[in-house]
Design an enzyme around this catalytic site. Structure first.
Site, PDB file in Angstrom:
ATOM      1  N   GLU A   1      69.919  30.425  -2.630  1.00 31.06           N
ATOM      2  CA  GLU A   1      69.862  30.580  -1.183  1.00 31.06           C
ATOM      3  C   GLU A   1      70.823  31.548  -0.812  1.00 31.06           C
ATOM      4  OE1 GLU A   1      67.803  29.437   0.969  1.00 31.06           O
ATOM      5  OE2 GLU A   1      66.891  27.932  -0.206  1.00 31.06           O
TER       6      GLU A   1
ATOM      7  N   CYS B   1      74.248  33.753   7.622  1.00 25.75           N
ATOM      8  CA  CYS B   1      73.206  34.443   6.116  1.00 25.75           C
ATOM      9  C   CYS B   1      71.958  35.387   7.012  1.00 25.75           C
ATOM     10  CB  CYS B   1      72.724  33.811   5.376  1.00 25.75           C
ATOM     11  SG  CYS B   1      72.112  32.111   5.908  1.00 25.75           S
TER      12      CYS B   1
END
Ligand code: NAD
Length: 449
Positions: free
Chosen positions: A206, A240
């Site tokens: 990720e 993010c």
């Protein structure tokens, strides 16, 4: 030197395969989060100056809801599924049986240090694995609070937690895990991938990148500005999936920037109490990036608290430094495009981002842009919220990551989907067995087309 012998022995006892065991551990995790809630909230405030409101919404409450979701669906997820069998495989039944992978390593990032460690853990427990957790060493107070919570709740041979710097993480990567789940930068993601490859360990990565928020002249500018400001300001840009930059249609640039300025002012704390950059080093990096632009020089900042007032940067081009790396701070560059075909052509040349946000009320434009561009996930007329829907798989594509999680996608990530067939012993089709003949060959050709 750590080894995985205890975890292996625990896993091999077989109890993690039971539904009741998995449910009891998920419940234990839920109660542990409640018990340690104050401690975790305090730690998040110390590490990132996160308000309890924001920390509950994006970390504590977020993972509690996620546990409830897993508990509700686990029975169904775990069931062996009966699927169709081709007609020429006579008297055969076919099944898909999910099974746990074994011992998994979960490495977290600093920005949502509770959520990014616990969310994958929920999937790992739900799928019947044992786990070793490695929280981010940069969020020092939260790291400690997480250690207390995990040690207080789980048998160490079942769920363990290891702390330390990059060298510690690196040595964990030498152990023979059955899966590695990593959240963090693309740079470290490559290191993890390379080490995992040496032992053929599957990975979920990720990662990060530059996620655009696109605003066309067909957008509602007030709403767009509000929702982009929200996505950028939460955790002071250290998210993010925050919009890294805005890509706005030239004709509405001025009007949009003026709306954005109003919204940023409205959302900013009047006492200058912004979310803190995680470390002095990260603070200095963001200050330097801001100072490289004439608009950045005016930003209020506080070195002691590591906080920086949000800044909009105008007249930015792809050649500027700020467009060459993920920002991960409260700076919002604005670029312009002339038409959507030009926009698509430009973005196709860039790395595939983790998220993409499109602001337009025009359905044809929505279809055109979403079906032309590749990105991890995203939203039309909003930012961030796709992350919080457990029915959606979450993850990157290309340089922004490998694999997905959340809800059922987490269960799949931490399971092996074992496919098998079951056949009666009374009848057999001679066709498949030797010796070969022209007749058999003819029949096989009929079936396999
Ligand atoms: P990071 O890559 O610096 O660190 C992440 C983890 O990697 C930490 O636990 C750290 O101990 C470990 N690590 C660091 N250097 C290492 C090395 N040389 N070898 C082995 N392990 C090492 O990331 P960060 O600064 O904590 O987080 C910010 C980054 O994470 C941003 O790029 C952001 O986009 C990304 N991120 C992605 C997601 C997502 O869901 N895709 C979520 C949050 C953050």
């Amino acid at each position: 030197m750590m080894n995985l012998d205890h975890q292996k022995a625990f896993f091999n006892q077989g109890m993690t395969r039971d539904l009741s065991f998995r449910k009891s551990q998920l419940n234990a995790l839920y109660h542990a989060i409640e018990k340690h809630e104050k401690n975790l909230l305090l730690a998040l405030e110390k590490d990132l100056n996160k308000s309890p409101y924001e920390a509950y919404m994006t970390e504590i409450g977020y993972v509690k809801k996620s546990i409830s979701f897993a508990l509700k669906h686990l029975n169904k997820w775990m069931k062996t599924k009966h699927v169709k069998t081709p007609y020429y495989q006579l008297f055969t039944q076919s099944y898909i049986q999910p099974e746990p992978l074994g011992i998994v390593l979960i490495i977290g990032a600093y920005n949502y240090p509770v959520q990014l460690l616990i969310e994958p853990l929920i999937g790992a427990i739900a799928a019947g694995n044992t786990a070793v957790l490695k929280p981010s060493e940069q969020a020092v107070y939260t790291e400690q609070a997480l250690v207390e919570m995990i040690r207080d709740t789980f048998d160490q041979s079942y769920i363990d937690i290891i702390t330390g710097d990059a060298a510690v993480t690196s040595s964990l990567l030498d152990l023979k895990f059955d899966h590695i789940f990593f959240t963090g930068s693309t740079r470290v993601g490559k290191i993890v991938y390379e080490k995992a490859a040496k032992q053929l360990i599957p990975v979920t990565l990720e990662l990060g990148g530059k996620s655009p928020a696109i605003v066309t002249q067909k957008a509602n500018l007030k709403h767009s500005a509000k929702r982009i400001a929200f996505g950028k300001l939460i955790n002071s840009g250290q998210t993010c999936i925050a919009p890294d930059y805005v890509y706005v249609e030239k004709i509405i640039e001025k009007e949009f920037i003026s709306e954005l300025q109003k919204m940023i002012k409205k959302f900013s704390d009047p006492h200058g109490n912004y979310g803190a950059m995680i470390t002095d080093k990260h603070y200095q990096n963001i200050v330097a990036l801001a100072a490289a632009n004439p608009h950045g020089k005016t930003a209020e900042k506080n070195q002691e608290k590591r906080t920086i007032e949000p800044i909009i940067m105008h007249h930015v081009s792809w050649e500027d430094d700020i467009m060459k790396r993920e920002i991960f701070g409260p700076i919002l560059p604005v670029l312009t495009f002339d038409n959507t075909s030009e926009l698509i052509a430009t973005l196709k040349e860039k790395e595939k981002p983790l998220a993409l946000y499109l602001f337009t009320d025009d359905k044809a434009e929505q279809r055109k842009i979403f079906s032309s561009l590749s990105f991890g996930g995203g939203a039309i007329n909003d930012t961030i919220i796709h992350f919080a829907n457990p029915h959606l798989p979450f993850g990157g594509v290309g340089q922004s990551g490998i694999g997905t999680y959340h809800g059922y996608a987490s269960f799949l990530t931490f399971s092996h989907m074992k496919g098998y067939t079951k056949k009666g012993i009374k009848l057999d089709l001679p066709l498949t067995y030797p010796p070969a003949s022209d007749k058999k060959f003819h029949m096989i050709k009929k079936f396999l087309k």
